[in-house]
Design an enzyme around this catalytic site. Structure first.
Site, mmCIF file in Angstrom:
data_model
loop_
_atom_site.group_PDB
_atom_site.id
_atom_site.type_symbol
_atom_site.label_atom_id
_atom_site.label_comp_id
_atom_site.label_asym_id
_atom_site.label_seq_id
_atom_site.Cartn_x
_atom_site.Cartn_y
_atom_site.Cartn_z
ATOM 1 N N CYS A 25 -4.865 60.550 11.694
ATOM 2 C CA CYS A 25 -4.867 59.131 11.324
ATOM 3 C C CYS A 25 -6.058 58.821 10.415
ATOM 4 C CB CYS A 25 -4.844 58.264 12.579
ATOM 5 S SG CYS A 25 -4.380 56.549 12.259
ATOM 6 N N HIS A 49 -0.449 60.770 16.317
ATOM 7 C CA HIS A 49 -1.578 61.029 17.209
ATOM 8 C C HIS A 49 -1.232 62.036 18.305
ATOM 9 C CE1 HIS A 49 -4.432 57.861 15.902
ATOM 10 N NE2 HIS A 49 -3.338 57.286 15.460
ATOM 11 N N GLU A 55 -3.200 63.599 20.164
ATOM 12 C CA GLU A 55 -4.116 63.461 21.309
ATOM 13 C C GLU A 55 -3.616 62.421 22.310
ATOM 14 O OE1 GLU A 55 -4.427 62.048 18.511
ATOM 15 O OE2 GLU A 55 -5.687 60.244 18.550
#
Lengths: 238, 85
Positions: A90, A207, A209
């Site tokens: 990002c 994302h 994560e």
């Protein structure tokens, strides 16, 4: 300096948002998370570096434009040039583009709206530090959350990216069909992530994560972190 | 050393979609202006530079514009001399 567990550094810039989640994801996936600070002048012997999402330096001037000049970025550029695995997520992707480590740029979403939802990605190549364990054509589900995720490039850059197989992920349907309906931000050729020529630097808007813990969402980030840890263990950047 | 003032205008390249411009364009009819087209939103940066002469000052600002103030992949930058502050 690769031990029995790969050391994965996560850089915190002023305004970083997802550094804690990235550190947590590294730990959940079996790596040793190493916090790195924007003013650090060494990388503390990490085996890979993650530039996390957020709003570094308030997104002033352009997203990622100021973070690129942080002291730690000199080290990241050197580390990447030696073949060290570097992943920008990002805002981290925006920083890598501004730093010239990846081609193109990220501009305001086509819809004018911030988008926050789970998307399906089609994996385009397994030849990167983030996708060694994946097969081209398979799809994974990962969330996106961004206002400026529309990837654009000069015609020359776009030609090179497509010709040299540097597209890593495209926005797609669950079945892997790439159509405009599945493109959340208007990115050129539905590109969600790209790599550098040698595949050790990857940037992506989604994302991973946020997608490693089955208690709180999809698990599409797991194979990506597993690949990164595997690559880091191989000590490419050591 | 003399102080020279400049303005730098940064605009998205022609052909690139400008969602901010589109947003402004679609808001104007609410105020009665339905006759507006081709709105583009850019950035205006003003700065003073200490340099030996005007040519050196301008050359430095042009380099700043290329290396930091704009992203040449997506933006054009126009450097203009400004009245001293």
């Amino acid at each position: 300096m690769t031990g029995s567990v790969p050391r994965i550094g996560v850089v915190t810039f002023p305004g970083s948002l997802d550094d804690r989640d990235a550190l947590r994801a590294v730990r959940l996936m079996g790596g040793e998370p190493i916090p790195l600070w924007h003013a650090d002048r060494d990388l503390h012997h990490v085996d890979a570096v993650i530039l996390p999402g957020g709003f570094s330096y308030g997104d002033y001037l352009r997203c990622g434009a100021i973070a690129r000049f942080a002291a730690v970025m000199q080290e990241v550029v050197t580390f990447a040039a030696r073949g060290g695995p570097v992943v920008g997520i990002c805002n981290g992707f925006q920083v890598l583009c501004e730093a010239g480590l990846l081609p193109g740029a990220l501009i305001r979403n086509r819809s004018l709206r911030f988008v926050c939802r789970n998307v399906w990605l089609r994996v385009e190549t397994g030849q990167t530090c983030l996708t060694t364990g994946l097969t081209p054509g398979e799809t994974i589900q990962i969330p996106i959350k961004h206002g400026e995720g529309q990837w654009v490039a000069t015609p020359e850059q776009l030609d090179e990216v497509e010709r040299d197989g540097r597209v890593v992920f495209r926005y797609a349907s669950r079945a892997g069909i790439v159509e405009d309906d599945h493109n959340p931000n208007g990115s050129t050729n539905a590109i969600a992530g790209i790599r550098n020529a040698s595949g050790n630097v990857v940037g992506l808007m989604p994302h991973p994560e946020h997608a490693v813990d089955p208690d709180v969402g999809p698990e599409g980030g797991q194979p990506l972190f597993a690949s990164l840890l595997h690559t880091a263990m191989a000590g490419v950047g050591a | 050393m003399t102080t020279f003032s400049f303005e730098v205008l940064v605009t998205l390249k022609d052909g690139l979609s400008d969602p901010q411009g589109t947003a402004v364009e679609s808001a104007l009819p609410a105020l009665g202006w339905s006759n507006v087209r081709h709105v583009r939103v850019g950035k205006h940066i003003r700065l003073d530079v200490n340099a030996d002469d005007a040519g050196s000052a301008r050359a430095q600002v042009e380099e700043m514009a290329r290396r930091l103030l704009s992203n040449p992949v997506i933006e054009d930058a126009h450097v203009m001399e400004a009245a001293s502050s």
